[in-house]
Design a protein around this motif. Structure first.
Motif, PDB file in Angstrom:
ATOM      1  N   ALA A  10      47.077  52.631  42.658  1.00 31.16           N
ATOM      2  CA  ALA A  10      48.220  51.708  42.628  1.00 31.16           C
ATOM      3  C   ALA A  10      48.837  51.520  44.004  1.00 31.16           C
ATOM      4  O   ALA A  10      49.510  50.511  44.258  1.00 31.16           O
ATOM      5  N   THR A  11      48.622  52.484  44.918  1.00 31.75           N
ATOM      6  CA  THR A  11      49.200  52.359  46.268  1.00 31.75           C
ATOM      7  C   THR A  11      48.560  51.235  47.068  1.00 31.75           C
ATOM      8  O   THR A  11      49.169  50.704  48.001  1.00 31.75           O
ATOM      9  N   ILE A  12      47.326  50.878  46.731  1.00 31.86           N
ATOM     10  CA  ILE A  12      46.612  49.856  47.505  1.00 31.86           C
ATOM     11  C   ILE A  12      46.883  48.501  46.871  1.00 31.86           C
ATOM     12  O   ILE A  12      46.167  48.029  45.975  1.00 31.86           O
ATOM     13  N   THR A  13      47.927  47.873  47.324  1.00 31.26           N
ATOM     14  CA  THR A  13      48.390  46.607  46.773  1.00 31.26           C
ATOM     15  C   THR A  13      48.003  45.455  47.694  1.00 31.26           C
ATOM     16  O   THR A  13      47.731  45.661  48.889  1.00 31.26           O
ATOM     17  N   PRO A  14      47.980  44.244  47.193  1.00 30.41           N
ATOM     18  CA  PRO A  14      47.754  43.094  48.083  1.00 30.41           C
ATOM     19  C   PRO A  14      48.765  43.035  49.214  1.00 30.41           C
ATOM     20  O   PRO A  14      48.420  42.642  50.333  1.00 30.41           O
ATOM     21  N   ALA A  15      50.003  43.439  48.927  1.00 34.89           N
ATOM     22  CA  ALA A  15      51.025  43.417  49.979  1.00 34.89           C
ATOM     23  C   ALA A  15      50.669  44.382  51.107  1.00 34.89           C
ATOM     24  O   ALA A  15      50.805  44.065  52.293  1.00 34.89           O
ATOM     25  N   LEU A  16      50.213  45.593  50.749  1.00 36.03           N
ATOM     26  CA  LEU A  16      49.829  46.559  51.770  1.00 36.03           C
ATOM     27  C   LEU A  16      48.643  46.050  52.576  1.00 36.03           C
ATOM     28  O   LEU A  16      48.641  46.108  53.824  1.00 36.03           O
ATOM     29  N   LEU A  17      47.625  45.536  51.896  1.00 29.25           N
ATOM     30  CA  LEU A  17      46.444  45.053  52.599  1.00 29.25           C
ATOM     31  C   LEU A  17      46.794  43.894  53.527  1.00 29.25           C
ATOM     32  O   LEU A  17      46.291  43.813  54.655  1.00 29.25           O
ATOM     33  N   GLY A  18      47.664  43.009  53.074  1.00 28.05           N
ATOM     34  CA  GLY A  18      48.082  41.897  53.918  1.00 28.05           C
ATOM     35  C   GLY A  18      48.871  42.354  55.124  1.00 28.05           C
ATOM     36  O   GLY A  18      48.698  41.826  56.233  1.00 28.05           O
ATOM     37  N   ARG A  19      49.751  43.341  54.920  1.00 29.91           N
ATOM     38  CA  ARG A  19      50.564  43.848  56.039  1.00 29.91           C
ATOM     39  C   ARG A  19      49.686  44.516  57.094  1.00 29.91           C
ATOM     40  O   ARG A  19      49.885  44.318  58.293  1.00 29.91           O
ATOM     41  N   LEU A  20      48.715  45.290  56.657  1.00 34.32           N
ATOM     42  CA  LEU A  20      47.837  45.956  57.621  1.00 34.32           C
ATOM     43  C   LEU A  20      46.952  44.947  58.340  1.00 34.32           C
ATOM     44  O   LEU A  20      46.744  45.046  59.562  1.00 34.32           O
ATOM     45  N   ALA A  21      46.434  43.969  57.619  1.00 30.72           N
ATOM     46  CA  ALA A  21      45.590  42.953  58.248  1.00 30.72           C
ATOM     47  C   ALA A  21      46.359  42.180  59.315  1.00 30.72           C
ATOM     48  O   ALA A  21      45.792  41.790  60.347  1.00 30.72           O
ATOM     49  N   ALA A  22      47.667  41.983  59.097  1.00 32.10           N
ATOM     50  CA  ALA A  22      48.482  41.239  60.057  1.00 32.10           C
ATOM     51  C   ALA A  22      48.677  41.991  61.364  1.00 32.10           C
ATOM     52  O   ALA A  22      49.114  41.399  62.363  1.00 32.10           O
ATOM     53  N   LEU A  23      48.360  43.274  61.397  1.00 29.17           N
ATOM     54  CA  LEU A  23      48.515  44.070  62.618  1.00 29.17           C
ATOM     55  C   LEU A  23      47.358  43.896  63.587  1.00 29.17           C
ATOM     56  O   LEU A  23      47.444  44.324  64.745  1.00 29.17           O
ATOM     57  N   VAL A  24      46.264  43.283  63.133  1.00 30.49           N
ATOM     58  CA  VAL A  24      45.110  43.088  64.007  1.00 30.49           C
ATOM     59  C   VAL A  24      45.460  42.099  65.107  1.00 30.49           C
ATOM     60  O   VAL A  24      46.085  41.057  64.861  1.00 30.49           O
ATOM     61  N   ALA A  25      45.059  42.425  66.340  1.00 32.55           N
ATOM     62  CA  ALA A  25      45.284  41.522  67.466  1.00 32.55           C
ATOM     63  C   ALA A  25      44.266  40.394  67.399  1.00 32.55           C
ATOM     64  O   ALA A  25      43.126  40.523  67.860  1.00 32.55           O
ATOM     65  N   ALA A  26      44.669  39.298  66.779  1.00 34.44           N
ATOM     66  CA  ALA A  26      43.799  38.134  66.616  1.00 34.44           C
ATOM     67  C   ALA A  26      44.674  36.897  66.542  1.00 34.44           C
ATOM     68  O   ALA A  26      45.828  36.945  66.087  1.00 34.44           O
TER      69      ALA A  26
END
Length: 531
Positions: free
Chosen positions: A18-34
């Motif tokens: 349950a900890t792996i939510t779309p919100a978490l995945l989106g937040r982490l993906a947004a940290l990529v320098a791109a």
């Protein structure tokens, strides 16, 4: 709970926690320098083979921009007092431990290892973070050095950060390898631009996000995502130092490129690690040690054992104990502590393991345990495998498998055991088992490996973070941990202040007389024991 004795049947992989939510995945993906609108790549969950996360892909231009931001941020970070850096790192230490379940879920989801193995990465980062937080000031402070002329030369060694360090980290230990090298570089006053392996980038991004939460300025640690063939050149061309963990073949290319640029590089590369059971060893303890040495993280561990040497007199008893313990291991996917062996991480790794085992069996090797993939448990599972009758014409005899496979060999005496252990171009880790600590240490000192554990698999040396860890030969260059692990990220500078009289003759004294006086002074210094 599925074990390697279970009847073959289709088993649905575990749902994501349950900890792996779309919100978490989106937040982490947004940290990529791109750049906005960047191409995206999708990772998959090893337990199920289903899509896990979409991540933006960085371009060479993105890498250049990340370094440009990092250079600006690094100047302010280098000027930050070490005691403030220490405070941030200790806060990070506390956050990692407090929120360990989040990162355990992430590691399992994208790597496929068991929770037990993932937890050791949390322990590792806690220990390493605390160590460098509390020792960095000692390592980095200016050092008074003996001057050229006693009393007249004041010499000081200053320790400056390199600048911006490139860290390239692998998929097999996504938290340990992403963070442990990075925190040492940061404590030395550097900025870091990191390329984690895409498959396990979520864990690395989580770690970076947590250190920023602890107080690290945002641009001091940045992360880019992409294939080495695309952005590797930009990472090398911008780096002031290169830290790489991965294959020996890639490491050779990086070493050559670093040499071309005249920058430093630290490389932890492949291994074909041996374990020697001496003839006085406790068989039950050695068998348990062999399980711990060969099968953690499904054998996808740079310091795990793939070659096992047993005296002829103990062969049958040891093999019986080792095989029995291996057959008791629970293999499967679960987001709890119930499993002993998890999944391999990628289809390519499963293919390598399968090919190595099949090649050995086709050429006459005997399978004592395991020996096959387990698609009934999930797409990338493979049984812990013990082989005997392995000969030099078999691929896995000398080449790293990087999976849950070990070959057992016999020897006649200690000299032969040491020779067999050293019969490899690699030299990363080794294990020696004996009832006599003195004898075990004596044999260990003769094994060609950067770390050797006596009556332990690898954790004793790995966890001794005040001591250096790294490889000899084809296993790499440089060391992590200890003084070496932070001082590789600094540029030493000598400032020598000459007072009153130097090396040229003072007025009124001829060069010949001055040479005689200096010669006498040098002889006197030797006579009184001066260094």
């Amino acid at each position: 709970m599925a074990t390697i004795h279970a009847e073959s049947k289709a088993v649905r992989g575990p749902d994501l926690p349950a900890t792996i939510t779309p919100a978490l995945l989106g937040r982490l993906a947004a940290l990529v320098a791109a750049a906005p609108g960047a191409e995206r790549t999708t990772t998959t969950a090893p337990y199920t083979g289903l899509p896990l996360a979409g991540l933006p892909v960085s371009t060479p231009d993105d890498v250049d921009e990340a370094f440009a931001r990092a250079r600006v941020a690094q100047r302010g970070w280098a000027a930050t007092p070490v005691r403030e850096r220490k405070r941030i790192l200790l806060r990070y230490h506390d956050l990692v431990l407090a929120r360990r379940n989040e990162v355990l879920d992430l590691m399992q989801a994208e790597n496929g290892k068991t929770r037990r193995d993932a937890f050791l990465e949390v322990v590792d980062i806690g220990i390493v973070s605390r160590y460098y937080a509390r020792t960095a000031e000692k390592y980095l402070r200016p050092k008074r050095r003996r001057g050229a002329i006693p009393l007249l030369t004041r010499t000081t060694e200053l320790r400056h950060p390199k600048g911006v360090v490139t860290v390239v980290s692998p998929w097999n230990y996504p938290l340990s390898m992403a963070a442990s090298d990075t925190v040492a570089a940061l404590m030395a006053g550097n900025a870091v631009v990191q390329k984690p392996d895409t498959q396990t980038a979520l864990t690395a991004l989580w770690s970076m996000d947590l250190l920023r939460e602890a107080g690290l300025p945002e641009d001091v640690w940045q992360m880019v995502i992409g294939r080495g063939s695309s952005i590797g050149g930009a990472l090398m061309d911008n780096a002031d130092y290169m830290m790489f963990t991965g294959s020996t073949a890639t490491g050779r290319h990086i070493a050559a490129d670093a040499g071309r640029r005249l920058i430093g590089a630290s490389l932890e590369l492949g291994g074909k690690n041996p374990m020697i059971v001496l003839d006085d060893a406790d068989i039950d303890k050695a068998a348990a040690g062999a399980v711990a040495a060969c099968f953690p993280s499904a054998g996808q561990l740079c310091v795990s054992v793939e070659r096992l040497y047993v005296p002829e007199s103990l062969r049958d008893d040891f093999i019986a104990a080792f095989v029995a313990r291996t057959r008791e291991l629970a293999i499967g996917g679960a987001y709890d502590y119930s499993m002993d062996v998890g999944s391999l991480t990628t289809p390519a790794q499963l293919a390598t393991v399968t090919d190595h085992v099949n090649d050995a069996v086709a050429k006459g090797a005997t399978v004592l345990a395991g020996g096959r993939p387990r698609p009934d448990l999930g797409p990338l599972f493979h049984e812990p495998t013990i082989l005997t009758d392995v000969t030099p014409d078999m691929t896995l005899h000398s080449h790293e498998t990087f999976g849950p496979v070990v070959s057992v060999h016999t020897y006649r005496d200690d000299e032969e055991a040491i020779a067999l252990a050293n019969a490899t171009p690699y030299g990363l880790n080794a294990s020696v088992w004996s009832r006599s600590g003195a004898r075990g240490r004596a044999v260990a000192a003769r094994v060609h490996a950067g770390t050797v554990n006596v009556n332990e698999a690898f954790a004793a040396a790995w966890g001794s973070v005040d001591a250096p860890m790294g490889g000899m030969g084809d296993s790499g260059l440089g060391r992590r941990h200890g003084a070496d692990g932070i001082l590789k990220y600094i540029e030493p500078q000598t400032v020598a202040h000459q007072r009153l009289q130097g090396f040229t003759p003072p007025p009124g004294i001829s060069p010949e007389t001055w040479a005689t006086l200096l010669t006498g002074s040098i002889k006197l210094l030797k006579a009184i024991g001066a260094r």
